[in-house]
Design an enzyme around this catalytic site. Structure first.
Site, PDB file in Angstrom:
ATOM      1  N   SER A   5      -2.848  28.312   7.057  1.00 17.27           N
ATOM      2  CA  SER A   5      -1.559  29.751   6.575  1.00 17.27           C
ATOM      3  C   SER A   5      -2.007  30.764   6.339  1.00 17.27           C
ATOM      4  CB  SER A   5      -0.589  28.751   5.619  1.00 17.27           C
ATOM      5  OG  SER A   5      -1.660  27.984   4.369  1.00 17.27           O
ATOM      6  N   ASP A  30       0.435  27.608  -7.056  1.00 17.21           N
ATOM      7  CA  ASP A  30      -0.051  27.808  -6.087  1.00 17.21           C
ATOM      8  C   ASP A  30      -1.189  28.803  -5.828  1.00 17.21           C
ATOM      9  OD1 ASP A  30      -1.023  28.742  -4.263  1.00 17.21           O
ATOM     10  OD2 ASP A  30       1.072  28.839  -2.701  1.00 17.21           O
ATOM     11  N   HIS A  42      -2.925  30.118  -2.515  1.00 17.01           N
ATOM     12  CA  HIS A  42      -2.155  31.857  -1.327  1.00 17.01           C
ATOM     13  C   HIS A  42      -2.816  33.043  -2.316  1.00 17.01           C
ATOM     14  CE1 HIS A  42       0.247  27.756   0.644  1.00 17.01           C
ATOM     15  NE2 HIS A  42      -1.113  28.872   2.221  1.00 17.01           N
TER      16      HIS A  42
END
Ligand SMILES: *[C@@H]1O[C@H](CO)[C@@H](O)[C@H](O)[C@H]1NC(C)=O
Ligand SMILES: *[C@@H]1O[C@H](CO)[C@@H](O)[C@H](O)[C@H]1NC(C)=O
Ligand SMILES: *[C@@H]1O[C@H](CO)[C@@H](O)[C@H](O)[C@H]1NC(C)=O
Ligand SMILES: *[C@@H]1O[C@H](CO)[C@@H](O)[C@H](O)[C@H]1NC(C)=O
Length: 446
Positions: free
Chosen positions: A184, A425, A428
């Protein structure tokens, strides 16, 4: 190694488990393809309902292991598991010599430098102008109001980067396939690249086809594509389904990239990454010629080395550097522990608004043993692989992660909501942001 001034933080064991847990929950809970949406004026809607529905995990009623000769998928199980015996496959890669590091002196190390605040040139595009933006990375849309993270330019110490120019990049891509392959983080870099490139292509001359696990952005006038292929562990694994990969065990085929290579072998420019998926505990190995389903178990660092070697064997035997360019993107750092950059704090990347300005800062999110494995493997592939060494420069960017400003796929509990750091998060990267700079470095290296 001195210049990294690596802090020795002694994690309580619990904290370590917690970090593995955060990693796992954020990495696994992805519905990646479904998050990419097209603008309304585009004919083919990309949001497929089936990408958004999650498939329930397998109920193991059937203990019959799948024949190992068949390809691995998320239903594959191990008949039994034993300790790794040290097996290695003798391959082309193993016969390569180690090259002399640093023999050819590069005039300028693009990856050594500092971040400079520059709100006249950055961001390179507007978040809301990119119809292919992912809800996982669109931080402004999801409520982030401090937007300084969009305004930093990477300034190498001894030279300047060539300015980003989408038309010039398309010229480099004319008649070619550019493909990102990995997890990702790599997908984030691919979305960044599409956002950086799409504005100069008229709406009716471009298309996006979600053909999971391969997603293709096409620009007609240039006869060029910018693609993403999901292969988080590079080798064949039970996690190769881009949507349903929430599994208890990682099972890999350490001697085979074949299934994936058939997808990527025709690309002209390949950008690979793999890292975080190896940081979640032991990995099960199911060798190609293991017919009775017996797995071996190995720690992540051992397993990533086997996987990198299988990948390197493909590169060594199949890549003609005059025809194909291959890049490897090094580890993308995480910022899970604010005490590493600010002692005596309990947080993570949540509410961080500025980069770290300590030259050489290195946190526990960038695993040195993994870096050494990558160093070792690419040393032998020197003539065939270029490195995008984004680790150090991204280490500084504790401010660049989505934290709470993204779409979360699971509903959040009141306890979580009362403590935003708990579900942040810090893995990312917001867009526009840090991955745009990775792509500028790629642009400068093509
Ligand atoms: C850029 O940043 C400076 C200093 O923070 C500020 O004074 C200026 O208004 C900003 N310009 C733009 C275009 O945002
Ligand atoms: C971008 O590149 C194109 C093609 O090489 C060139 O014609 C154009 O002048 C460049 N634009 C800028 C702003 O440098
Ligand atoms: C378009 O590019 C592909 C390679 O990606 C090539 O095979 C094909 O011949 C090209 N078509 C034209 C019309 O140039
Ligand atoms: C990337 O850079 C780091 C220093 O920041 C260095 O230690 C490492 O060897 C480099 N990795 C590769 C694969 O070149």
């Amino acid at each position: 190694m001195q210049r990294w001034s690596r802090r020795r933080t002694h994690f309580p064991l619990l904290a370590l488990f917690f970090s593995v847990f955060i990693l796992a929950s954020i990495l696994y809970n992805e519905r990646n393809i479904g998050q990419i949406h097209e603008s309304k004026d585009q004919q083919v809607p990309i949001t497929h309902k089936n990408f958004l529905t999650s498939v329930p995990p397998k109920v193991s009623t059937n203990n019959e292991p799948k024949l190992a000769a068949a390809s691995l998928d998320r239903f594959t199980t191990c008949a039994s598991t034993q300790q790794y015996h040290g097996r290695r496959t003798e391959t082309v890669y193993h016969k390569l010599e180690f090259s002399q590091r640093g023999g050819k002196q590069q005039s300028c190390d693009l990856f050594s430098g500092k971040w400079v605040f520059d709100n006249t040139s950055y961001p390179l595009y507007d978040e809301s102008d990119c119809p292919y933006m992912s809800d996982q990375l669109a931080c402004r849309k999801h409520g982030r109001t401090d937007l300084g993270y969009q305004n930093w330019r990477w300034q190498p110490h001894n030279c300047n980067l060539k300015r980003w120019n989408a038309t010039e990049m398309w010229e480099k891509l004319r008649g070619k396939r550019l493909m990102f392959v990995g997890d990702s983080l790599n997908r984030g870099q691919w979305i960044s690249m599409v956002c950086l490139l799409q504005s100069v292509i008229p709406v009716d001359k471009r298309s996006m086809s979600p053909n999971a696990p391969l997603t293709i952005f096409r620009a007609e006038e240039y006869n060029a594509t910018v693609e993403f292929y999901w292969a988080p562990l590079l080798v064949e694994s039970n996690s190769d389904d881009p949507v349903n990969h929430r599994l208890n065990d990682r099972i890999i085929r350490p001697d085979s990239v074949l299934k994936h290579a058939s997808q990527w072998e025709k690309a002209d420019i390949l950008i690979f990454n793999t890292y975080l998926w190896w940081r979640q505990g032991p990995v099960k190995l199911l060798w190609s010629n293991e017919k009775s389903g017996i797995c071996e178990e190995l720690d992540g660092i051992g397993a990533v080395e086997l996987a990198m070697e299988a990948w390197a064997d493909w590169v060594a035997s199949k890549v003609n550097p005059l025809k194909k360019k291959v890049f490897f993107v090094t580890m993308s750092p995480t910022h899970l522990w604010s005490r590493e950059w600010e002692p005596n704090t309990e947080g993570n990347c949540y509410q961080e608004k500025n980069p770290i300005d300590m030259e050489g800062y290195w946190g526990s999110g960038s695993d040195l043993p993994t870096m050494r494995v990558v160093d070792k493997v690419v040393d032998r592939l020197r003539s065939k692989v270029s490195i995008l060494n984004i680790t150090q420069l991204s280490e500084y960017r504790k401010d660049g992660h989505p934290s709470i400003y993204r779409k979360f796929w699971e509903s959040l509990s009141p306890q979580q909501l009362s403590n935003p750091a708990s579900y942040s998060d810090c893995i990312h990267w917001c867009l526009p942001g840090v991955p745009d700079v990775w792509n500028e470095l790629l642009f400068n290296s093509l």
